[in-house]
Every structure is written in structure tokens, then in C-alpha cells.
Write an enzyme that holds these catalytic residues in place. Structure first.
Site, PDB file in Angstrom:
ATOM      1  CB  CYS A 155      -0.924   0.081   1.320  1.00 40.68           C
ATOM      2  SG  CYS A 155      -2.093   1.421   1.329  1.00 40.68           S
ATOM      3  CB  CYS A 167      -7.085  -0.643   6.525  1.00 37.95           C
ATOM      4  SG  CYS A 167      -6.598  -1.178   4.759  1.00 37.95           S
TER       5      CYS A 167
END
Length: 354
Positions: free
Chosen positions: A96, A193
Site C-alpha cells: 500500500c 485496514c
């Protein structure tokens, strides 16, 4: 005119204060939320974007939302599932950072006429006497996130700012409260997440239902059958709990053979490794050293690190020889090299040997 900086605003307190500090320093700050995961995620959802917008309004800065959810699913979430199905233990936060927080954010910054980008990561960048940029640990060692940034190169480091690197988390919270920011007391998550409940196997099955592995064998190091499992994606090297095997001694996952849908277990000594083979190795200096280096090597984020000899190879490979055996060196994780508080580089663990 003041220098323009694009700040990745995730909707949390750290990125909120990063934006506030840069605005106070006179930069032309533009907040950008990269919407990555859907609602229900603990990061980068529509709710987080709204929190970031409220902070931007409070700071009086421009703010945009960029929807990268489709790319995030294909480049991070699906890759995460594929790694687990292949018997590896992935770190999606590194992917990410590499793709979204920096590559795509830098592209967005160029389009907005910004010279650099900033994030709420706890890390520091300094210039050495030879002019090269160095990546260092944050002052707050409990919050240090440099491990996740090991694949940054000189070009990107030159365009990235980490405003929180010299601050402790308690001071960041205090600054947010003093500024009246909506995120000042927003809780943070230690989980990935898009896996807010910590159930990695469920996410793998939802993302790749057509590849869900069936029941397989749990065997010892000699190949003796000890039990059955519901899929290799439920396991990682070094795992002790939840094996589903009755034994009068503690057993640990020593190897995952995804091709055979088999999990191998052994005693504590069987998960103590003296050597690791790495691929995709990145060096902060821009090139691998000509000779082996001695460093403190961390094989996972919370690992305290151990002294080791790092031997650079060709094609981005390296061999790490640990001074003392290291527990649970899992393929798919990253081995990151430090000299004091300076991060030298790191790479992806392909295999570990006893």
C-alpha cells in the site's frame, strides 16, 4: 509563492497533525484522501474521508478525494489473498505504501503542481555527509514505522516528508486537541485496514472463493499424520495456537506446502532459523554494497531484531546469516536491515533454513 505539498490524509490523527504542522510552517498544503477500502474498513473509507474533510476545513486548506478502491482491491487485497493461498504471510501495508501512498500520490502531486508529498508515518529522513538521503527510525520507537518503508529509493525519499518523525505520539494527540481537530481522539487500529476483525482466512475466502482450499493434512517433520486442517490459508510459519492437533508437547508450524495442501509442524527448535534467502531487496543508498554488511535484522515489524551478516547477491537477492537462531522466519514477510537507527534496506523472505 510558498512551496506546495500534498498530504495523504487518511482521516486519522497522525495525518491530520502532519497537515497542520506543514500549514503552520508556511507550506501551501493540499489534502488528498485516497479512498482505498470500502465501508467497514478501519482506514480510507468514506467515513474517514469525511473526517479528513472536516480537518481540512478547520485548517483552511484545499482538499480532494481520489477513488483508488478498484486498484487497491486488485493490487493489494487480491495479492494478499494469493499470498496466503501460496503458503506465504504477506504484509499488505508495504504494498500500500509503495503503490498508493507514494507512487500514485506522487503522480497526483505532480498534477497538482506540488514539489513533494507528506504522510503521517513515524520515520525521519536525513541527508548524510556524502549528500545521500538516509531513512532513520522515528524518535518515538513505539510508533516507529520505518520497517514498512524499506523499499523507498533516493528519488522518492527526496520528495517525501514525514512531519511526525521527531514527535512522540502523545504530543501529536495533544497538538490535535489544541487545534480542535475532529480526529484528535479518534482511536487507531493495529489491524490490517481491510481485515478489521483480524480474520484473515475469511477475507481470503471472500476474495478467492473459487480457490478456497479443501481439507488437508497436518504432519510432523517425519511425515507422520497428526491431524487435518481446513485450508493452508489458516496458518503461518511459527504459529502455535489453533493448530487443531492434540499433543503432549507444544507444536509450531514449521513449513506450509501449499501445492500439497499440507501443513508441517514440529517442536520449538524446528522454528529456529539461522539463515534466510531474500528476493526483491532494496537498498536506501540506491545500490547494493560491494561487500557483506553487518546489521541488525528485523524479520517482522515487532521483532526486536538480531545481529546478522547480510550478503548481497545478484538480481536483487541476498542471504542473511543470523548470529543467533531466529524464531518464525516466515516466507512473505520482510527482513529489514538497520545500522543503529538508520535503515539500510530490506527484502522479501523467500525461504528460511535451520
Amino acid at each position: 509563492m510558498s512551496e506546495r505539498v500534498v498530504v495523504a490524509m487518511s482521516g486519522g490523527v497522525d495525518s491530520s497533525v502532519a497537515a497542520a504542522l506543514l500549514a503552520e510552517q508556511g507550506f501551501d498544503v493540499v489534502g488528498v484522501t485516497l479512498r482505498l477500502a470500502g465501508d467497514g474498513s478501519r482506514c480510507c473509507s468514506l467515513e474517514d474521508a469525511e473526517d479528513a474533510r472536516r480537518v481540512a476545513e478547520r485548517l483552511g486548506i484545499r482538499f480532494y478525494v481520489a477513488d483508488y478502491a478498484a486498484r487497491f482491491r486488485s493490487e493489494v487485497i487480491e495479492a494478499f489473498a494469493d499470498d496466503y493461498l501460496a503458503g506465504r504471510t504477506p504484509i499488505p501495508c508495504v504494498s500500500c505504501n509503495q503503490r498508493f501512498k507514494f507512487r500514485y500520490l506522487l503522480d497526483r502531486a505532480r498534477a497538482l503542481g506540488a514539489a513533494s508529498v507528506a504522510t503521517g508515518h513515524y520515520a525521519r529522513v536525513a541527508r548524510g555527509p556524502n549528500g545521500r538521503l538516509r531513512l532513520r527510525r522515528a524518535v518515538d520507537r513505539h510508533k516507529d514505522q520505518s520497517y514498512f518503508l524499506f523499499d523507498l529509493d533516493q528519488e522518492r525519499l527526496g520528495r517525501i516528508r514525514f512531519p511526525l518523525g521527531a514527535l512522540e505520539k502523545r504530543h501529536v494527540r495533544a497538538r490535535a486537541r489544541a487545534l480542535g481537530l475532529a480526529t484528535a481522539d479518534k482511536p487507531e487500529s493495529q489491524e490490517i485496514c481491510f481485515v478489521p476483525d483480524g480474520d484473515y482466512a475469511r477475507v481470503v475466502e471472500e476474495v478467492r472463493p473459487e480457490r478456497r482450499p479443501g481439507a488437508g493434512e497436518i504432519v510432523d517433520e517425519a511425515g507422520r499424520l497428526l491431524g487435518r486442517h481446513a485450508g493452508v490459508h489458516h496458518f503461518t510459519v511459527g504459529q502455535r495456537r489453533g493448530l487443531g492437533v492434540a499433543s503432549d508437547r507444544r507444536l509450531y508450524v514449521t513449513r506450509i506446502d501449499a501445492a500439497a495442501n499440507r501443513v508441517v509442524v514440529g517442536d520449538a527448535e524446528a522454528v529456529r532459523f539461522r539463515e534466510a534467502q531474500l528476493a526483491g531487496v532494496s537498498w536506501i543508498a540506491g545500490a547494493a554494497p560491494a561487500r557483506p554488511v553487518h546489521a541488525r535484522v528485523h524479520v517482522r515489524h515487532r521483532h526486536p531484531g538480531t545481529p546478522a551478516r547480510v550478503e548481497p547477491g545478484s538480481d536483487g537477492r541476498a542471504r542473511v546469516r543470523f548470529q543467533e537462531p531466529v524464531t518464525a522466519v516466515a516466507p512473505g514477510q520482510a527482513a529489514v536491515f538497520y545500522a543503529g537507527d538508520e535503515l539500510l534496506g530490506g527484502g522479501w523472505i523467500q525461504a528460511a533454513h535451520r
